[in-house]
Design a protein around this motif. Structure first.
Motif, PDB file in Angstrom:
ATOM      1  N   ALA A 125       0.833  -1.208   0.000  1.00  0.00           N
ATOM      2  CA  ALA A 125       0.000   0.000   0.000  1.00  0.00           C
ATOM      3  C   ALA A 125       0.868   1.260   0.000  1.00  0.00           C
ATOM      4  O   ALA A 125       0.582   2.230  -0.723  1.00  0.00           O
ATOM      5  CB  ALA A 125      -0.928  -0.006   1.210  1.00  0.00           C
ATOM      6  N   GLY A 126       1.928   1.253   0.800  1.00  0.00           N
ATOM      7  CA  GLY A 126       2.835   2.397   0.809  1.00  0.00           C
ATOM      8  C   GLY A 126       3.515   2.606  -0.528  1.00  0.00           C
ATOM      9  O   GLY A 126       3.633   3.741  -1.013  1.00  0.00           O
ATOM     10  N   LEU A 127       3.943   1.508  -1.152  1.00  0.00           N
ATOM     11  CA  LEU A 127       4.590   1.614  -2.462  1.00  0.00           C
ATOM     12  C   LEU A 127       3.623   2.125  -3.523  1.00  0.00           C
ATOM     13  O   LEU A 127       3.997   2.922  -4.393  1.00  0.00           O
ATOM     14  CB  LEU A 127       5.142   0.243  -2.867  1.00  0.00           C
ATOM     15  CG  LEU A 127       6.275  -0.325  -2.000  1.00  0.00           C
ATOM     16  CD1 LEU A 127       6.659  -1.721  -2.457  1.00  0.00           C
ATOM     17  CD2 LEU A 127       7.497   0.590  -2.018  1.00  0.00           C
ATOM     18  N   PHE A 144       2.011   5.839  -7.429  1.00  0.00           N
ATOM     19  CA  PHE A 144       0.885   6.269  -8.258  1.00  0.00           C
ATOM     20  C   PHE A 144       0.260   7.586  -7.812  1.00  0.00           C
ATOM     21  O   PHE A 144      -0.624   8.102  -8.501  1.00  0.00           O
ATOM     22  CB  PHE A 144      -0.187   5.177  -8.273  1.00  0.00           C
ATOM     23  CG  PHE A 144       0.234   3.946  -9.023  1.00  0.00           C
ATOM     24  CD1 PHE A 144       0.092   3.863 -10.397  1.00  0.00           C
ATOM     25  CD2 PHE A 144       0.789   2.874  -8.349  1.00  0.00           C
ATOM     26  CE1 PHE A 144       0.488   2.731 -11.091  1.00  0.00           C
ATOM     27  CE2 PHE A 144       1.194   1.729  -9.026  1.00  0.00           C
ATOM     28  CZ  PHE A 144       1.043   1.662 -10.407  1.00  0.00           C
ATOM     29  N   ILE A 145       0.714   8.134  -6.685  1.00  0.00           N
ATOM     30  CA  ILE A 145       0.174   9.421  -6.240  1.00  0.00           C
ATOM     31  C   ILE A 145       1.300  10.445  -6.077  1.00  0.00           C
ATOM     32  O   ILE A 145       1.283  11.503  -6.726  1.00  0.00           O
ATOM     33  CB  ILE A 145      -0.614   9.261  -4.921  1.00  0.00           C
ATOM     34  CG1 ILE A 145      -1.821   8.335  -5.135  1.00  0.00           C
ATOM     35  CG2 ILE A 145      -1.066  10.626  -4.412  1.00  0.00           C
ATOM     36  CD1 ILE A 145      -2.634   8.094  -3.876  1.00  0.00           C
ATOM     37  N   GLY A 204      11.631   3.156  -2.718  1.00  0.00           N
ATOM     38  CA  GLY A 204      10.960   1.935  -2.277  1.00  0.00           C
ATOM     39  C   GLY A 204      11.692   1.242  -1.143  1.00  0.00           C
ATOM     40  O   GLY A 204      11.071   0.756  -0.193  1.00  0.00           O
ATOM     41  N   THR A 205      13.014   1.221  -1.224  1.00  0.00           N
ATOM     42  CA  THR A 205      13.813   0.586  -0.171  1.00  0.00           C
ATOM     43  C   THR A 205      13.685   1.341   1.144  1.00  0.00           C
ATOM     44  O   THR A 205      13.571   0.731   2.218  1.00  0.00           O
ATOM     45  CB  THR A 205      15.287   0.519  -0.602  1.00  0.00           C
ATOM     46  OG1 THR A 205      15.387  -0.233  -1.816  1.00  0.00           O
ATOM     47  CG2 THR A 205      16.137  -0.143   0.462  1.00  0.00           C
ATOM     48  N   ALA A 206      13.720   2.664   1.086  1.00  0.00           N
ATOM     49  CA  ALA A 206      13.595   3.463   2.310  1.00  0.00           C
ATOM     50  C   ALA A 206      12.235   3.236   2.971  1.00  0.00           C
ATOM     51  O   ALA A 206      12.148   3.081   4.198  1.00  0.00           O
ATOM     52  CB  ALA A 206      13.790   4.943   1.985  1.00  0.00           C
ATOM     53  N   ARG A 231      10.993  -7.230  -4.993  1.00  0.00           N
ATOM     54  CA  ARG A 231      10.709  -6.961  -6.394  1.00  0.00           C
ATOM     55  C   ARG A 231       9.822  -5.729  -6.567  1.00  0.00           C
ATOM     56  O   ARG A 231      10.045  -4.906  -7.462  1.00  0.00           O
ATOM     57  CB  ARG A 231      10.054  -8.186  -7.034  1.00  0.00           C
ATOM     58  CG  ARG A 231      11.066  -9.243  -7.386  1.00  0.00           C
ATOM     59  CD  ARG A 231      10.507 -10.617  -7.560  1.00  0.00           C
ATOM     60  NE  ARG A 231      11.470 -11.459  -8.261  1.00  0.00           N
ATOM     61  CZ  ARG A 231      12.601 -11.900  -7.751  1.00  0.00           C
ATOM     62  NH1 ARG A 231      12.919 -11.599  -6.501  1.00  0.00           N
ATOM     63  NH2 ARG A 231      13.436 -12.647  -8.457  1.00  0.00           N
ATOM     64  N   PHE A 232       8.835  -5.585  -5.699  1.00  0.00           N
ATOM     65  CA  PHE A 232       7.955  -4.421  -5.797  1.00  0.00           C
ATOM     66  C   PHE A 232       8.699  -3.130  -5.454  1.00  0.00           C
ATOM     67  O   PHE A 232       8.525  -2.108  -6.125  1.00  0.00           O
ATOM     68  CB  PHE A 232       6.745  -4.603  -4.876  1.00  0.00           C
ATOM     69  CG  PHE A 232       5.805  -5.686  -5.314  1.00  0.00           C
ATOM     70  CD1 PHE A 232       5.096  -5.567  -6.491  1.00  0.00           C
ATOM     71  CD2 PHE A 232       5.641  -6.837  -4.570  1.00  0.00           C
ATOM     72  CE1 PHE A 232       4.225  -6.562  -6.921  1.00  0.00           C
ATOM     73  CE2 PHE A 232       4.777  -7.845  -4.975  1.00  0.00           C
ATOM     74  CZ  PHE A 232       4.073  -7.707  -6.161  1.00  0.00           C
TER      75      PHE A 232
END
Length: 517
Positions: A300-302, A307-308, A378-380, A454-455
């Motif tokens: 959800a965070g990703l 996308f926002i 994404g990693t952070a 991967r995400f």
């Protein structure tokens, strides 16, 4: 009607031809999932799965083969072909973008994990052990790798430090119960045991020293620092440096053409990579059920960030449709999903930015190689969520100061995360240490990390792509001015009747023409 039908058919064919590679990549992802689920019923052994994944392994090896040439040639070309002032603007805006988006992603992750509280419903015994890493040593390793002692070795290895104890012989006391004269315990004795202190000489750690070791993997930070410095120098050398600038520019174009060939093999490799990973899962139903809420929090965070947040930044700065730009970068994002490596995806990211989205090559070749190393949105986000999730799982309540420490540490630690699969686990140790949790607690999330990796890698690549477009837009006037200056110089050479060419290129000139001049 027939005319409209023909036009429509021609438009569809044109679209399919233009987007053939992207459509093939999307199809390969779907086929990989279907094939992986179907092949699980075959009950293949680990060895069989290894053989099955060979086409995918080849694709990853091809991409890794061109990582070093891409980093070296693209950075040197980008830095050497722009003025010093423009280069400083380019770097400054890129760094501001990196830190801003990374900090935003961390805040999103913290808000979600605190609100949803996925760790409160989770229970897992701790087991196993991991190599302990002190945060100060990890941070010093990051700085140390900025300046490799051997630039050639930096292309295939990087250094890391470990603490080695310095021991000394010392007398250590141990307590034993009622020994006999021979030093053995009395088995049938009815007497009350007496405690006796014995002294033995043992090796005891009295201090520690730091030992440097090498591990396989590209030292991307060291290469970036060297290439930036080298590119700035040859760009300011004037005429003597032009030969080197042209060499690296030509080499960069040749590497990108090689990448284009590799890209067309991509759909095959992606299909086998995804299928083999699904086949290799031990018990997917159990893992998904046990980690369901944790996965929902991370994903959800990703999604919110990808996308926002990033599209809003793109729209506010560039005033253009961000999702059209995303379509152009989708090939790189899907490749990141399959390879789980932003560094391995770098060649495709650069190609998508320049060919599909028409980003200025000077910005793309500067921003993207650096972003693949230090811009890890994404990693952070994942590290912030994982650290707080682990604390929730072991019933540790974090105060505001500790949550603030997580946000700052996750932002800084993501910069040092290598662009390779599951590199975030290494820097997660720093985040855990910031709130007093042992490194062994990473065991709680290992079972599902491969999928989330991967995400978050796809989001890393998408963030880099947006950064390249934003920085290129902010410096568009500088690039236009540079192009005008180049055109004016070219026109001046044409207006002088070719005299400068005869003077500076005597080997190609006609002797009679020179004498007549």
């Amino acid at each position: 009607m027939a005319l409209n039908c023909n036009c429509s058919r021609a438009g569809i064919l044109k679209f399919l031809k233009k987007q053939a590679l992207l459509l093939a990549t999307i199809a390969s992802v779907v086929l990989g999932i279907v094939l992986g689920v179907a092949m699980r019923f075959a009950n293949l052994s680990k060895l069989d799965i290894t053989y099955f994944s060979f086409p995918g392994t080849l694709f990853v090896r091809m991409l890794k083969m061109v990582i070093v040439p891409i980093i070296i040639c693209s950075l040197i070309t980008a830095v050497s072909t722009i003025p010093k002032t423009a280069a400083s603007k380019l770097g400054g805006r890129a760094v501001v973008y990196y830190f801003a988006t990374t900090l935003i992603s961390v805040i999103i992750g913290i808000v979600l994990v605190v609100s949803i509280n996925p760790g409160g419903r989770f229970a897992q015994n701790r087991s196993g052990s991991l190599r302990k890493a002190e945060p100060v040593d990890t941070l010093l390793d990051l700085v140390r790798n900025l300046f490799p002692t051997n630039i050639v070795a930096a292309t295939f290895s990087q250094e890391f430090s470990s603490r080695v104890p310095i021991t000394s012989k010392m007398n250590v006391s141990t307590v034993v119960e009622n020994p006999d004269t021979a030093g053995n315990f009395r088995v049938n004795s009815t007497a009350v045991p007496e405690e006796v202190t014995k002294w033995t000489e043992e090796d005891v750690a009295v201090d520690y020293k730091v030992a440097l070791q090498s591990k396989s993997g590209i030292n991307a930070l060291g290469l970036i620092v060297f290439c930036l410095t080298f590119g700035l120098i040859i760009g300011q050398m004037g005429k003597p440096g032009r030969v080197l600038v042209k060499f690296f520019a030509a080499a960069n174009e040749a590497i990108l053409r090689m990448v284009w060939i590799i890209i067309w093999y991509g759909p095959i490799g992606i299909m086998f990579l995804i299928a083999s990973k699904i086949m290799d899962m031990n018990n997917p139903q159990e893992e998904l059920a046990r980690f369901g809420l944790y996965m929902v929090t991370v994903i959800a965070g990703l999604i919110i960030h990808a996308f926002i947040v990033l599209p809003v930044i793109y729209f506010v700065v560039i005033r253009s449709n961000p999702f059209s730009y995303m379509l152009g970068a989708l090939q790189a994002m899907l490749t990141a999903l399959a390879t789980s490596s932003s560094s391995a995806t770098l060649p495709i990211t650069i190609t998508c930015a320049e060919k599909n989205n028409k980003v200025d090559s000077r910005a793309a070749r500067f921003v993207l190689p650096i972003g693949a190393t230090i811009n890890m949105d994404g990693t952070a986000l994942y590290e912030a969520v994982a650290a707080i999730f682990i604390a929730q799982s072991v019933n540790i309540s974090l105060n505001f100061g500790q949550i603030l420490a997580v946000s700052i540490t996750a932002t800084a630690a993501s910069i040092g995360a290598a662009g390779v699969p599951q590199a975030g686990l290494v820097t997660l140790i720093i985040v855990l240490s910031a709130i007093g949790l042992p490194a062994d607690d990473i065991q709680l999330i290992l079972a599902i990390d491969w999928l989330l990796d991967r995400f978050r890698t796809s989001v890393n690549v998408w963030g880099d792509s947006v950064g390249a477009a934003v920085v290129a837009h902010l410096l568009r006037e500088d690039f236009v001015r540079m192009d005008e200056e180049k055109n004016s110089v070219r026109e001046d050479k044409e207006d002088d009747g070719g005299l400068s060419n005869h003077i500076f290129q005597p080997d190609n000139a006609d002797p009679e023409e020179i004498s007549s001049v």
